[in-house]
Design a protein around this motif. Structure first.
Motif, short mmCIF file in Angstrom:
data_model
loop_
_atom_site.label_atom_id
_atom_site.label_comp_id
_atom_site.label_asym_id
_atom_site.label_seq_id
_atom_site.Cartn_x
_atom_site.Cartn_y
_atom_site.Cartn_z
N SER A 151 0.85 -1.19 0.00
CA SER A 151 0.00 0.00 0.00
C SER A 151 0.88 1.24 0.00
N SER A 203 -0.22 4.37 -0.33
CA SER A 203 -0.97 5.57 0.02
C SER A 203 -0.19 6.38 1.05
N SER A 245 -6.92 4.08 -1.55
CA SER A 245 -6.21 2.89 -2.02
C SER A 245 -5.86 1.98 -0.85
N ALA A 303 -0.57 -1.26 -4.83
CA ALA A 303 -1.66 -0.29 -4.76
C ALA A 303 -1.11 1.13 -4.69
N THR A 349 -6.51 4.28 -7.22
CA THR A 349 -7.63 5.15 -6.85
C THR A 349 -7.33 6.56 -7.34
#
Length: 179
Positions: free
Chosen positions: A9, A11, A18, A84, A120
């Protein structure tokens, strides 16, 4: 058959859109009996690749002393890698790109892995997000026999949490269950 899954991840916001999709993928994977772990890249100290070339042929480890080596070890050990990112200017987040660049030290060991991508953006057009997917595919093009298994498009989500209740949440869970 249970698989070993690592979810990356990138983010910058814990609980960002996300990151929330990563949590749903993780929940689905765990429910299916997979061994899954989410790594929130912001929690790690990952330096930029210096281009020193020491790791080029795989004979020497990267000389940098940060957390990248541990993350790469988990990627090498995984059967499935989920990458992501929130979309920034129709590209990857800096955190994700930095990690991809650091894969120079071990990318030759990442053959035959399955990959899922989570994106995203405030953008509502999936077509406009294709160049971000192509950044991920550029990484896969450097690997031996990668298998792209799915892309989750979290469109129309700008503020943290806006992704909740959108179709991407169910898609992430289903892909995790079916990984």
């Amino acid at each position: 058959m249970a698989k070993k899954i690592v979810i990356l991840s990138s983010s910058p916001r814990r609980g960002g859109n996300s990151d929330l999709l990563c949590d749903r993928f993780l929940a689905g994977a765990c429910e299916a009996g997979h061994e899954a772990e989410k790594l929130f890249l912001k929690d790690f100290d990952i330096h930029y690749c210096t281009g020193c070339g020491r790791c080029y042929n795989g004979e020497h480890p990267c000389p940098q002393r940060d957390d990248a080596a541990g993350i790469l070890e988990k990627m090498v050990a995984a059967d499935v890698i989920v990458m992501a990112t929130p979309v920034y200017f129709y590209s990857l987040s800096g955190q994700m790109k930095t990690l991809i660049d650091r894969c120079c030290a071990r990318y030759l060991e990442m053959s035959g892995k399955e990959f899922y991508f989570i994106l995203t953006a405030a953008e509502r057009s999936i077509g406009m997000m294709q160049r971000t997917v192509e950044c991920f595919r550029g990484f896969l093009n450097c690997l031996e026999q990668p298998q792209e298994r799915g892309v989750i498009y979290g469109v129309g989500a700008w503020q943290a949490g806006e992704i909740v209740g959108m179709p991407a949440m169910g898609e992430a869970y289903a892909m995790g269950r079916n990984a």
